[in-house]
Design a protein around this motif. Sequence first.
Motif, short mmCIF file in Angstrom:
data_model
loop_
_atom_site.label_atom_id
_atom_site.label_comp_id
_atom_site.label_asym_id
_atom_site.label_seq_id
_atom_site.Cartn_x
_atom_site.Cartn_y
_atom_site.Cartn_z
N ALA A 318 0.84 -1.21 0.00
CA ALA A 318 0.00 0.00 0.00
C ALA A 318 0.86 1.25 0.00
N SER A 319 1.97 1.21 0.72
CA SER A 319 2.80 2.41 0.78
C SER A 319 3.43 2.68 -0.59
N LYS A 320 3.71 1.61 -1.35
CA LYS A 320 4.20 1.80 -2.73
C LYS A 320 3.15 2.49 -3.59
N LYS A 321 1.88 2.31 -3.26
CA LYS A 321 0.81 2.98 -4.01
C LYS A 321 0.49 4.35 -3.44
N THR A 340 -6.62 9.15 0.15
CA THR A 340 -5.39 8.73 -0.54
C THR A 340 -5.59 7.45 -1.36
N ILE A 341 -6.84 6.96 -1.38
CA ILE A 341 -7.13 5.71 -2.09
C ILE A 341 -8.00 5.99 -3.31
N GLY A 342 -7.56 5.50 -4.45
CA GLY A 342 -8.35 5.65 -5.67
C GLY A 342 -9.47 4.63 -5.72
N SER A 343 -10.21 4.59 -6.82
CA SER A 343 -11.26 3.59 -6.86
C SER A 343 -11.26 2.83 -8.18
N THR A 344 -11.79 1.62 -8.14
CA THR A 344 -11.87 0.75 -9.31
C THR A 344 -13.29 0.20 -9.36
N ASP A 349 -8.96 1.12 -4.68
CA ASP A 349 -7.78 0.68 -5.42
C ASP A 349 -6.63 0.40 -4.45
N VAL A 350 -6.65 -0.81 -3.90
CA VAL A 350 -5.64 -1.21 -2.92
C VAL A 350 -4.95 -2.48 -3.44
N PRO A 351 -3.84 -2.90 -2.80
CA PRO A 351 -3.20 -4.15 -3.24
C PRO A 351 -4.20 -5.32 -3.16
#
Length: 431
Positions: A318-321, A340-344, A349-351
Amino acid sequence: MASNSLCHLFILILSFFFLSPSHAATPSPLIFPIRKDDPTRLYYTTIMVGTPPTAVNTLLDLAGQWSWFNCDGGYNSLAYRPVACGSDTCNAAGGIGCVGCNGPARPGCTNDTCGVFPYNPFQNMQLAEGLGEDVLVVRATDGLKYTSRLHVRQFPVACVSSSALEGLPNTTTGVIALSRAMTSLPSKLWSALNLSSKVALCLPSSSKLGHGDMYIGGGPYYRPFTGSKDFSKSLLVTKLLVNPVSTAPISSEGDASFEYFVDVRAIKVDYTPVSFNNSLLDIGSNGVGGTKISTITPYTKLHSSIYKTLMKAFAEAASKKKIKKTANVAPFGLCYKMKTIGSTKAGPDVPNIVLVLQSDAQWEIKGANSMVRVSKEVMCLGFVDAGKEVTTSIVIGAHQMEENLLEFDVNSSTFAFSNSLLLQNTSCSHF
Ligand SMILES: *[C@@H]1O[C@H](CO)[C@@H](O)[C@H](O)[C@H]1NC(C)=O
Ligand SMILES: *[C@@H]1O[C@H](CO)[C@@H](O)[C@H](O)[C@H]1NC(C)=O
Ligand SMILES: *[C@@H]1O[C@H](CO)[C@@H](O)[C@H](O)[C@H]1NC(C)=O
Ligand SMILES: *[C@@H]1O[C@H](CO)[C@@H](O)[C@H](O)[C@H]1NC(C)=O
Ligand SMILES: *[C@@H]1O[C@H](CO)[C@@H](O)[C@H](O)[C@H]1NC(C)=O
Ligand SMILES: *[C@@H]1O[C@H](CO)[C@@H](O)[C@H](O)[C@H]1NC(C)=O
Protein backbone atom coordinates in the motif's frame (compact mmCIF):
# COMPACT_ATOMS: atom_id res chain seq x y z
CA MET A 1 -61.77 -12.47 6.35
CA ALA A 2 -62.64 -15.95 7.53
CA SER A 3 -63.90 -17.12 4.17
CA ASN A 4 -60.90 -15.53 2.53
CA SER A 5 -58.46 -17.51 4.60
CA LEU A 6 -60.48 -20.67 4.16
CA CYS A 7 -60.28 -20.12 0.45
CA HIS A 8 -56.55 -19.58 0.82
CA LEU A 9 -56.23 -22.85 2.68
CA PHE A 10 -58.20 -24.61 0.00
CA ILE A 11 -55.92 -23.31 -2.74
CA LEU A 12 -52.96 -24.39 -0.69
CA ILE A 13 -54.30 -27.88 -0.33
CA LEU A 14 -54.95 -28.01 -4.06
CA SER A 15 -51.49 -26.80 -4.94
CA PHE A 16 -50.04 -29.23 -2.46
CA PHE A 17 -51.79 -31.97 -4.31
CA PHE A 18 -50.66 -30.97 -7.78
CA LEU A 19 -47.17 -29.73 -7.04
CA SER A 20 -46.00 -32.31 -4.57
CA PRO A 21 -42.46 -33.39 -5.50
CA SER A 22 -43.40 -36.83 -6.79
CA HIS A 23 -45.35 -35.19 -9.61
CA ALA A 24 -42.50 -32.98 -10.75
CA ALA A 25 -40.86 -34.30 -13.91
CA THR A 26 -37.27 -33.11 -13.73
CA PRO A 27 -36.17 -31.52 -10.49
CA SER A 28 -35.47 -27.80 -10.80
CA PRO A 29 -33.08 -26.09 -8.42
CA LEU A 30 -34.59 -23.93 -5.70
CA ILE A 31 -33.99 -20.27 -4.95
CA PHE A 32 -34.18 -18.31 -1.69
CA PRO A 33 -33.63 -14.57 -1.23
CA ILE A 34 -30.68 -13.46 0.92
CA ARG A 35 -30.88 -10.17 2.78
CA LYS A 36 -28.19 -8.41 4.76
CA ASP A 37 -28.87 -7.13 8.26
CA ASP A 38 -26.68 -4.04 7.90
CA PRO A 39 -26.05 -3.25 11.62
CA THR A 40 -24.78 -6.76 12.44
CA ARG A 41 -23.38 -7.57 8.98
CA LEU A 42 -25.13 -10.93 9.05
CA TYR A 43 -27.37 -12.49 6.39
CA TYR A 44 -30.79 -14.06 6.50
CA THR A 45 -33.35 -15.67 4.29
CA THR A 46 -37.11 -15.88 4.57
CA ILE A 47 -38.51 -19.38 4.73
CA MET A 48 -42.20 -20.23 4.34
CA VAL A 49 -42.95 -22.89 6.88
CA GLY A 50 -46.03 -24.66 8.23
CA THR A 51 -49.69 -24.90 7.32
CA PRO A 52 -50.86 -22.22 6.74
CA PRO A 53 -47.43 -21.02 5.58
CA THR A 54 -45.74 -18.53 7.89
CA ALA A 55 -42.82 -16.36 6.77
CA VAL A 56 -39.87 -16.66 9.16
CA ASN A 57 -36.60 -14.74 8.80
CA THR A 58 -33.72 -17.06 9.62
CA LEU A 59 -30.01 -16.33 9.90
CA LEU A 60 -27.83 -18.21 7.39
CA ASP A 61 -25.37 -20.47 9.18
CA LEU A 62 -23.04 -22.62 7.08
CA ALA A 63 -22.01 -24.44 10.27
CA GLY A 64 -25.51 -25.22 11.53
CA GLN A 65 -26.72 -28.78 12.03
CA TRP A 66 -30.37 -28.10 12.96
CA SER A 67 -32.63 -25.28 11.88
CA TRP A 68 -34.65 -23.59 14.60
CA PHE A 69 -36.90 -20.65 15.18
CA ASN A 70 -39.02 -19.05 17.84
CA CYS A 71 -42.49 -20.58 17.91
CA ASP A 72 -43.85 -18.44 20.76
CA GLY A 73 -46.51 -16.01 19.71
CA GLY A 74 -48.97 -18.31 18.08
CA TYR A 75 -47.04 -20.46 15.63
CA ASN A 76 -49.50 -23.31 15.32
CA SER A 77 -48.85 -25.15 12.10
CA LEU A 78 -51.33 -27.93 11.38
CA ALA A 79 -48.57 -29.85 9.60
CA TYR A 80 -46.11 -29.81 12.52
CA ARG A 81 -45.25 -33.29 13.85
CA PRO A 82 -42.89 -34.01 16.72
CA VAL A 83 -40.22 -36.65 16.01
CA ALA A 84 -40.53 -39.47 18.57
CA CYS A 85 -37.52 -40.11 20.77
CA GLY A 86 -35.73 -43.34 19.95
CA SER A 87 -37.21 -43.43 16.42
CA ASP A 88 -35.07 -44.05 13.33
CA THR A 89 -35.70 -40.47 12.22
CA CYS A 90 -34.43 -39.27 15.58
CA ASN A 91 -31.27 -41.36 15.40
CA ALA A 92 -30.61 -40.30 11.81
CA ALA A 93 -31.01 -36.68 12.86
CA GLY A 94 -28.39 -37.04 15.57
CA GLY A 95 -31.01 -36.69 18.30
CA ILE A 96 -30.38 -37.89 21.84
CA GLY A 97 -32.81 -38.67 24.67
CA CYS A 98 -36.36 -37.49 25.20
CA VAL A 99 -37.73 -34.00 25.69
CA GLY A 100 -41.06 -33.33 27.39
CA CYS A 101 -43.22 -30.31 28.14
CA ASN A 102 -45.96 -29.42 30.57
CA GLY A 103 -48.38 -28.29 27.94
CA PRO A 104 -50.68 -27.18 26.51
CA ALA A 105 -49.52 -29.11 23.47
CA ARG A 106 -48.36 -27.02 20.49
CA PRO A 107 -45.34 -26.97 18.16
CA GLY A 108 -42.38 -26.90 20.54
CA CYS A 109 -44.35 -28.31 23.46
CA THR A 110 -44.83 -32.06 23.13
CA ASN A 111 -43.91 -35.13 25.15
CA ASP A 112 -41.58 -38.00 24.24
CA THR A 113 -39.88 -35.90 21.61
CA CYS A 114 -36.47 -36.46 20.05
CA GLY A 115 -33.93 -34.17 21.73
CA VAL A 116 -31.60 -32.06 19.59
CA PHE A 117 -29.20 -29.26 20.42
CA PRO A 118 -29.72 -26.09 18.42
CA TYR A 119 -26.81 -23.74 18.86
CA ASN A 120 -26.91 -19.98 19.16
CA PRO A 121 -23.40 -18.96 18.13
CA PHE A 122 -23.83 -15.51 19.67
CA GLN A 123 -24.72 -16.80 23.10
CA ASN A 124 -22.24 -19.62 22.84
CA MET A 125 -24.95 -21.71 24.37
CA GLN A 126 -26.40 -25.06 23.54
CA LEU A 127 -30.16 -25.52 23.87
CA ALA A 128 -31.91 -28.84 24.30
CA GLU A 129 -35.13 -28.81 22.30
CA GLY A 130 -37.55 -31.26 20.73
CA LEU A 131 -37.13 -31.96 17.03
CA GLY A 132 -40.18 -31.62 14.84
CA GLU A 133 -41.03 -31.90 11.18
CA ASP A 134 -43.06 -29.38 9.28
CA VAL A 135 -43.96 -28.42 5.74
CA LEU A 136 -41.64 -26.08 3.89
CA VAL A 137 -42.88 -24.14 0.88
CA VAL A 138 -40.02 -23.62 -1.57
CA ARG A 139 -39.66 -21.97 -4.94
CA ALA A 140 -38.16 -23.62 -7.97
CA THR A 141 -36.13 -21.51 -10.37
CA ASP A 142 -34.83 -21.57 -13.92
CA GLY A 143 -31.81 -19.62 -12.66
CA LEU A 144 -33.46 -16.27 -13.26
CA LYS A 145 -36.96 -16.20 -11.83
CA TYR A 146 -39.37 -18.28 -9.82
CA THR A 147 -41.03 -20.96 -11.86
CA SER A 148 -43.20 -22.85 -9.37
CA ARG A 149 -43.89 -23.52 -5.72
CA LEU A 150 -43.27 -26.89 -4.12
CA HIS A 151 -44.21 -28.26 -0.73
CA VAL A 152 -41.63 -30.34 1.03
CA ARG A 153 -42.85 -32.35 3.98
CA GLN A 154 -40.74 -33.52 6.88
CA PHE A 155 -38.49 -30.49 7.02
CA PRO A 156 -36.61 -30.89 10.34
CA VAL A 157 -36.96 -27.93 12.65
CA ALA A 158 -36.80 -27.20 16.37
CA CYS A 159 -38.99 -24.64 18.11
CA VAL A 160 -37.24 -22.43 20.64
CA SER A 161 -38.46 -19.80 23.06
CA SER A 162 -37.71 -16.12 22.55
CA SER A 163 -34.91 -16.13 25.15
CA ALA A 164 -32.90 -18.32 22.76
CA LEU A 165 -32.79 -15.50 20.22
CA GLU A 166 -30.47 -13.23 22.17
CA GLY A 167 -27.60 -12.06 20.01
CA LEU A 168 -29.29 -12.77 16.69
CA PRO A 169 -30.02 -9.80 14.41
CA ASN A 170 -33.37 -8.30 15.44
CA THR A 171 -34.63 -8.88 11.89
CA THR A 172 -34.47 -12.65 12.49
CA THR A 173 -36.21 -15.12 14.79
CA GLY A 174 -34.19 -18.22 14.06
CA VAL A 175 -31.33 -19.91 12.27
CA ILE A 176 -31.32 -21.94 9.08
CA ALA A 177 -28.74 -24.75 9.04
CA LEU A 178 -26.75 -24.94 5.81
CA SER A 179 -24.02 -27.42 6.76
CA ARG A 180 -23.47 -30.84 5.22
CA ALA A 181 -25.35 -32.48 8.12
CA MET A 182 -28.29 -34.67 7.04
CA THR A 183 -30.73 -32.43 8.90
CA SER A 184 -29.69 -29.19 7.21
CA LEU A 185 -31.96 -27.34 4.79
CA PRO A 186 -29.89 -28.19 1.68
CA SER A 187 -29.44 -31.87 2.61
CA LYS A 188 -33.13 -32.26 3.23
CA LEU A 189 -34.06 -30.62 -0.07
CA TRP A 190 -31.44 -32.55 -2.05
CA SER A 191 -32.84 -35.83 -0.86
CA ALA A 192 -36.56 -34.89 -0.91
CA LEU A 193 -36.40 -33.52 -4.45
CA ASN A 194 -33.54 -35.61 -5.88
CA LEU A 195 -31.50 -32.48 -6.56
CA SER A 196 -27.75 -32.39 -7.10
CA SER A 197 -25.94 -31.83 -3.82
CA LYS A 198 -25.07 -28.17 -4.37
CA VAL A 199 -25.74 -25.05 -2.36
CA ALA A 200 -24.66 -21.69 -3.78
CA LEU A 201 -24.57 -18.33 -2.05
CA CYS A 202 -24.47 -14.88 -3.57
CA LEU A 203 -24.32 -12.47 -0.60
CA PRO A 204 -25.38 -8.84 -1.18
CA SER A 205 -23.14 -6.09 0.23
CA SER A 206 -25.93 -3.84 1.50
CA SER A 207 -29.65 -4.09 2.12
CA LYS A 208 -30.00 -0.81 0.19
CA LEU A 209 -28.99 -2.57 -3.03
CA GLY A 210 -31.71 -5.20 -2.76
CA HIS A 211 -31.31 -8.88 -2.05
CA GLY A 212 -28.94 -11.66 -3.06
CA ASP A 213 -29.71 -15.30 -3.75
CA MET A 214 -29.19 -18.77 -2.38
CA TYR A 215 -29.59 -21.62 -4.87
CA ILE A 216 -30.10 -25.20 -3.77
CA GLY A 217 -29.64 -27.98 -6.32
CA GLY A 218 -27.23 -26.29 -8.75
CA GLY A 219 -27.29 -23.92 -11.72
CA PRO A 220 -27.82 -22.34 -14.12
CA TYR A 221 -26.97 -19.11 -12.32
CA TYR A 222 -27.92 -15.89 -14.10
CA ARG A 223 -27.03 -12.46 -12.73
CA PRO A 224 -28.50 -9.02 -13.41
CA PHE A 225 -27.47 -7.18 -16.59
CA THR A 226 -25.53 -10.09 -18.08
CA GLY A 227 -28.22 -11.57 -20.30
CA SER A 228 -28.04 -15.29 -20.78
CA LYS A 229 -24.56 -15.74 -19.33
CA ASP A 230 -24.68 -18.78 -17.06
CA PHE A 231 -22.16 -18.18 -14.27
CA SER A 232 -22.15 -21.84 -13.23
CA LYS A 233 -20.04 -22.47 -16.36
CA SER A 234 -17.25 -20.06 -15.48
CA LEU A 235 -16.58 -20.73 -11.80
CA LEU A 236 -13.09 -21.59 -10.59
CA VAL A 237 -13.05 -25.01 -8.94
CA THR A 238 -11.10 -26.39 -6.02
CA LYS A 239 -11.50 -29.14 -3.45
CA LEU A 240 -13.95 -29.02 -0.58
CA LEU A 241 -12.48 -30.70 2.49
CA VAL A 242 -14.02 -32.49 5.44
CA ASN A 243 -12.37 -31.88 8.78
CA PRO A 244 -12.16 -35.39 10.30
CA VAL A 245 -12.76 -33.95 13.76
CA SER A 246 -16.00 -32.16 14.61
CA THR A 247 -15.72 -28.45 15.27
CA ALA A 248 -19.27 -28.33 16.68
CA PRO A 249 -19.84 -27.42 20.34
CA ILE A 250 -21.35 -30.84 21.08
CA SER A 251 -20.34 -33.94 19.16
CA SER A 252 -19.64 -37.59 19.62
CA GLU A 253 -16.12 -38.89 19.43
CA GLY A 254 -15.22 -39.86 15.89
CA ASP A 255 -17.70 -37.45 14.29
CA ALA A 256 -16.40 -35.50 11.31
CA SER A 257 -17.19 -31.81 11.04
CA PHE A 258 -20.32 -30.66 9.19
CA GLU A 259 -18.64 -27.40 8.23
CA TYR A 260 -17.15 -26.49 4.86
CA PHE A 261 -13.35 -26.48 4.77
CA VAL A 262 -11.24 -25.49 1.78
CA ASP A 263 -7.56 -25.96 1.09
CA VAL A 264 -5.72 -22.62 1.09
CA ARG A 265 -2.12 -23.39 0.01
CA ALA A 266 -0.68 -19.87 0.09
CA ILE A 267 -1.61 -16.22 0.49
CA LYS A 268 -0.25 -13.53 -1.80
CA VAL A 269 -0.35 -9.75 -1.73
CA ASP A 270 -0.36 -8.70 -5.36
CA TYR A 271 2.12 -11.24 -6.75
CA THR A 272 4.25 -11.79 -3.66
CA PRO A 273 3.64 -14.76 -1.36
CA VAL A 274 3.24 -13.91 2.31
CA SER A 275 5.51 -16.10 4.42
CA PHE A 276 4.35 -17.76 7.60
CA ASN A 277 4.50 -21.27 9.05
CA ASN A 278 2.67 -23.18 6.32
CA SER A 279 1.74 -26.09 8.56
CA LEU A 280 -1.02 -23.79 9.90
CA LEU A 281 -2.78 -24.35 6.56
CA ASP A 282 -3.11 -28.09 7.08
CA ILE A 283 -5.87 -29.75 9.06
CA GLY A 284 -4.11 -31.85 11.68
CA SER A 285 -5.30 -35.30 12.76
CA ASN A 286 -6.68 -33.53 15.86
CA GLY A 287 -8.82 -31.27 13.64
CA VAL A 288 -6.73 -28.17 14.39
CA GLY A 289 -5.61 -25.88 11.56
CA GLY A 290 -6.87 -25.35 8.03
CA THR A 291 -9.42 -22.97 6.53
CA LYS A 292 -13.19 -22.91 6.77
CA ILE A 293 -15.91 -20.65 5.40
CA SER A 294 -18.35 -18.98 7.78
CA THR A 295 -21.38 -16.80 7.16
CA ILE A 296 -21.63 -15.80 10.80
CA THR A 297 -18.13 -14.31 10.91
CA PRO A 298 -18.34 -10.78 9.50
CA TYR A 299 -14.60 -10.39 8.78
CA THR A 300 -12.05 -13.09 8.00
CA LYS A 301 -10.27 -14.19 11.18
CA LEU A 302 -6.64 -15.24 10.98
CA HIS A 303 -4.26 -17.01 13.31
CA SER A 304 -1.97 -14.30 14.75
CA SER A 305 1.11 -15.33 12.87
CA ILE A 306 -0.72 -15.28 9.51
CA TYR A 307 -2.40 -12.00 10.44
CA LYS A 308 0.85 -10.24 11.34
CA THR A 309 2.68 -11.20 8.16
CA LEU A 310 -0.32 -10.37 5.97
CA MET A 311 -0.64 -6.91 7.59
CA LYS A 312 3.05 -6.25 7.02
CA ALA A 313 2.96 -7.33 3.37
CA PHE A 314 -0.20 -5.31 2.70
CA ALA A 315 1.20 -2.20 4.40
CA GLU A 316 4.35 -2.37 2.26
CA ALA A 317 2.39 -2.81 -0.97
CA ALA A 318 0.00 0.00 0.00
CA SER A 319 2.80 2.41 0.78
CA LYS A 320 4.20 1.80 -2.73
CA LYS A 321 0.81 2.98 -4.01
CA LYS A 322 1.19 6.14 -1.85
CA ILE A 323 -1.74 5.16 0.34
CA LYS A 324 -1.48 6.92 3.70
CA LYS A 325 -2.01 5.21 7.05
CA THR A 326 -4.04 6.68 9.87
CA ALA A 327 -4.87 5.68 13.46
CA ASN A 328 -6.36 2.20 13.80
CA VAL A 329 -10.01 1.64 14.53
CA ALA A 330 -10.84 -1.58 16.44
CA PRO A 331 -11.15 -4.44 15.63
CA PHE A 332 -8.90 -3.65 12.68
CA GLY A 333 -5.13 -3.28 12.76
CA LEU A 334 -4.43 -1.36 9.56
CA CYS A 335 -6.37 1.77 8.60
CA TYR A 336 -5.96 4.32 5.83
CA LYS A 337 -7.03 7.81 4.85
CA MET A 338 -9.75 7.43 2.30
CA LYS A 339 -8.72 10.42 0.27
CA THR A 340 -5.39 8.73 -0.54
CA ILE A 341 -7.13 5.71 -2.09
CA GLY A 342 -8.35 5.65 -5.67
CA SER A 343 -11.26 3.59 -6.86
CA THR A 344 -11.87 0.75 -9.31
CA LYS A 345 -14.84 -1.21 -10.56
CA ALA A 346 -14.28 -3.65 -7.69
CA GLY A 347 -13.97 -1.06 -4.96
CA PRO A 348 -11.04 0.86 -3.44
CA ASP A 349 -7.78 0.68 -5.42
CA VAL A 350 -5.64 -1.21 -2.92
CA PRO A 351 -3.20 -4.15 -3.24
CA ASN A 352 -4.90 -7.46 -4.06
CA ILE A 353 -4.97 -10.22 -1.49
CA VAL A 354 -5.01 -13.61 -3.16
CA LEU A 355 -5.90 -16.90 -1.50
CA VAL A 356 -4.26 -19.61 -3.56
CA LEU A 357 -6.41 -22.71 -3.23
CA GLN A 358 -5.62 -26.31 -4.04
CA SER A 359 -5.33 -26.87 -7.86
CA ASP A 360 -4.15 -23.25 -8.13
CA ALA A 361 -7.61 -21.68 -8.07
CA GLN A 362 -6.98 -18.07 -7.07
CA TRP A 363 -9.53 -16.29 -4.90
CA GLU A 364 -8.70 -12.65 -5.55
CA ILE A 365 -9.84 -10.33 -2.83
CA LYS A 366 -10.17 -6.85 -4.33
CA GLY A 367 -10.81 -3.58 -2.50
CA ALA A 368 -14.59 -4.02 -2.20
CA ASN A 369 -13.98 -7.25 -0.28
CA SER A 370 -10.82 -6.30 1.59
CA MET A 371 -11.54 -2.76 2.79
CA VAL A 372 -14.15 -1.67 5.31
CA ARG A 373 -15.27 1.93 5.56
CA VAL A 374 -15.37 2.87 9.24
CA SER A 375 -16.04 6.60 8.88
CA LYS A 376 -16.24 9.33 6.25
CA GLU A 377 -12.44 9.59 6.11
CA VAL A 378 -11.17 6.20 7.20
CA MET A 379 -11.04 2.77 5.65
CA CYS A 380 -9.50 -0.30 7.28
CA LEU A 381 -8.28 -3.66 6.06
CA GLY A 382 -11.17 -5.96 6.98
CA PHE A 383 -9.31 -8.88 8.54
CA VAL A 384 -9.04 -9.57 12.25
CA ASP A 385 -6.50 -11.20 14.53
CA ALA A 386 -8.00 -14.34 16.06
CA GLY A 387 -5.05 -14.94 18.40
CA LYS A 388 -2.64 -17.86 18.62
CA GLU A 389 -4.88 -20.38 20.35
CA VAL A 390 -7.31 -20.98 17.52
CA THR A 391 -8.81 -24.24 16.35
CA THR A 392 -9.06 -23.17 12.71
CA SER A 393 -6.23 -21.02 11.34
CA ILE A 394 -8.31 -19.14 8.76
CA VAL A 395 -12.03 -18.50 9.01
CA ILE A 396 -13.11 -16.81 5.80
CA GLY A 397 -15.78 -14.30 6.77
CA ALA A 398 -18.76 -12.82 4.98
CA HIS A 399 -17.27 -9.45 4.00
CA GLN A 400 -14.79 -11.33 1.83
CA MET A 401 -17.65 -13.35 0.23
CA GLU A 402 -19.99 -10.50 -0.71
CA GLU A 403 -20.78 -9.98 -4.41
CA ASN A 404 -19.00 -13.28 -5.17
CA LEU A 405 -20.89 -16.40 -6.22
CA LEU A 406 -19.79 -19.40 -4.15
CA GLU A 407 -20.93 -22.98 -4.69
CA PHE A 408 -20.42 -25.91 -2.33
CA ASP A 409 -20.92 -29.38 -3.84
CA VAL A 410 -20.99 -31.97 -1.10
CA ASN A 411 -21.10 -35.19 -3.11
CA SER A 412 -18.40 -34.24 -5.55
CA SER A 413 -16.38 -32.47 -2.80
CA THR A 414 -15.81 -29.32 -4.77
CA PHE A 415 -15.93 -25.65 -3.93
CA ALA A 416 -16.41 -23.31 -6.88
CA PHE A 417 -16.29 -19.51 -6.91
CA SER A 418 -16.61 -16.59 -9.31
CA ASN A 419 -14.33 -13.94 -7.79
CA SER A 420 -15.87 -10.45 -7.53
CA LEU A 421 -18.89 -10.20 -9.80
CA LEU A 422 -18.29 -6.44 -9.88
CA LEU A 423 -15.41 -7.15 -12.29
CA GLN A 424 -17.90 -8.87 -14.57
CA ASN A 425 -20.27 -5.89 -14.57
CA THR A 426 -22.78 -7.56 -12.30
CA SER A 427 -23.33 -8.33 -8.61
CA CYS A 428 -25.24 -10.42 -6.12
CA SER A 429 -27.65 -7.58 -5.37
CA HIS A 430 -30.94 -6.99 -7.13
CA PHE A 431 -34.55 -6.07 -6.45
C1 LIG B 1 -32.67 -3.41 15.57
O1 LIG B 1 -31.32 -3.19 15.91
C2 LIG B 1 -30.75 -1.99 15.38
C3 LIG B 1 -29.31 -1.94 15.77
O2 LIG B 1 -28.69 -3.17 15.61
C4 LIG B 1 -31.52 -0.79 15.91
O3 LIG B 1 -31.01 0.38 15.32
C5 LIG B 1 -33.00 -0.94 15.58
O4 LIG B 1 -33.71 0.11 16.17
C6 LIG B 1 -33.52 -2.27 16.10
N1 LIG B 1 -34.89 -2.41 15.63
C7 LIG B 1 -35.85 -2.85 16.41
C8 LIG B 1 -37.21 -2.97 15.78
O5 LIG B 1 -35.66 -3.14 17.58
C1 LIG C 1 -46.73 -34.43 29.10
O1 LIG C 1 -46.97 -35.40 30.08
C2 LIG C 1 -47.28 -34.85 31.37
C3 LIG C 1 -47.37 -35.99 32.38
O2 LIG C 1 -48.17 -37.02 31.90
C4 LIG C 1 -48.58 -34.07 31.25
O3 LIG C 1 -48.88 -33.47 32.49
C5 LIG C 1 -48.40 -32.98 30.22
O4 LIG C 1 -49.59 -32.27 30.01
C6 LIG C 1 -47.97 -33.58 28.90
N1 LIG C 1 -47.65 -32.51 27.97
C7 LIG C 1 -48.26 -32.36 26.80
C8 LIG C 1 -47.81 -31.23 25.94
O5 LIG C 1 -49.16 -33.08 26.41
C1 LIG D 1 -32.50 -38.73 -9.37
O1 LIG D 1 -31.71 -38.03 -10.31
C2 LIG D 1 -30.79 -38.82 -11.00
C3 LIG D 1 -29.97 -37.95 -11.94
O2 LIG D 1 -30.05 -36.61 -11.63
C4 LIG D 1 -31.50 -39.91 -11.78
O3 LIG D 1 -30.57 -40.74 -12.43
C5 LIG D 1 -32.37 -40.73 -10.84
O4 LIG D 1 -33.13 -41.65 -11.56
C6 LIG D 1 -33.30 -39.82 -10.05
N1 LIG D 1 -34.00 -40.62 -9.04
C7 LIG D 1 -35.32 -40.52 -8.86
C8 LIG D 1 -35.88 -41.37 -7.78
O5 LIG D 1 -36.03 -39.77 -9.52
C1 LIG E 1 -24.76 -38.18 -2.26
O1 LIG E 1 -24.09 -39.36 -1.88
C2 LIG E 1 -24.81 -40.15 -0.95
C3 LIG E 1 -23.91 -41.28 -0.52
O2 LIG E 1 -23.09 -41.70 -1.55
C4 LIG E 1 -26.10 -40.63 -1.57
O3 LIG E 1 -26.84 -41.39 -0.65
C5 LIG E 1 -26.91 -39.41 -1.99
O4 LIG E 1 -28.08 -39.81 -2.67
C6 LIG E 1 -26.10 -38.50 -2.89
N1 LIG E 1 -26.87 -37.28 -3.04
C7 LIG E 1 -26.90 -36.59 -4.15
C8 LIG E 1 -27.75 -35.36 -4.09
O5 LIG E 1 -26.29 -36.89 -5.17
C1 LIG F 1 4.99 -24.65 12.53
O1 LIG F 1 3.78 -24.93 13.22
C2 LIG F 1 3.69 -26.27 13.62
C3 LIG F 1 2.28 -26.50 14.15
O2 LIG F 1 1.78 -25.37 14.81
C4 LIG F 1 4.76 -26.56 14.64
O3 LIG F 1 4.69 -27.90 15.08
C5 LIG F 1 6.13 -26.30 14.00
O4 LIG F 1 7.14 -26.46 14.96
C6 LIG F 1 6.19 -24.91 13.42
N1 LIG F 1 7.40 -24.74 12.66
C7 LIG F 1 8.19 -23.68 12.78
C8 LIG F 1 9.39 -23.66 11.89
O5 LIG F 1 7.95 -22.78 13.58
C1 LIG G 1 -17.86 -4.59 -18.57
O1 LIG G 1 -18.26 -3.38 -19.20
C2 LIG G 1 -17.22 -2.71 -19.88
C3 LIG G 1 -17.75 -1.40 -20.45
O2 LIG G 1 -18.72 -0.85 -19.65
C4 LIG G 1 -16.69 -3.59 -21.00
O3 LIG G 1 -15.61 -2.95 -21.65
C5 LIG G 1 -16.21 -4.91 -20.42
O4 LIG G 1 -15.82 -5.80 -21.47
C6 LIG G 1 -17.32 -5.58 -19.60
N1 LIG G 1 -16.75 -6.74 -18.93
C7 LIG G 1 -17.34 -7.93 -18.94
C8 LIG G 1 -16.63 -9.02 -18.22
O5 LIG G 1 -18.43 -8.12 -19.45
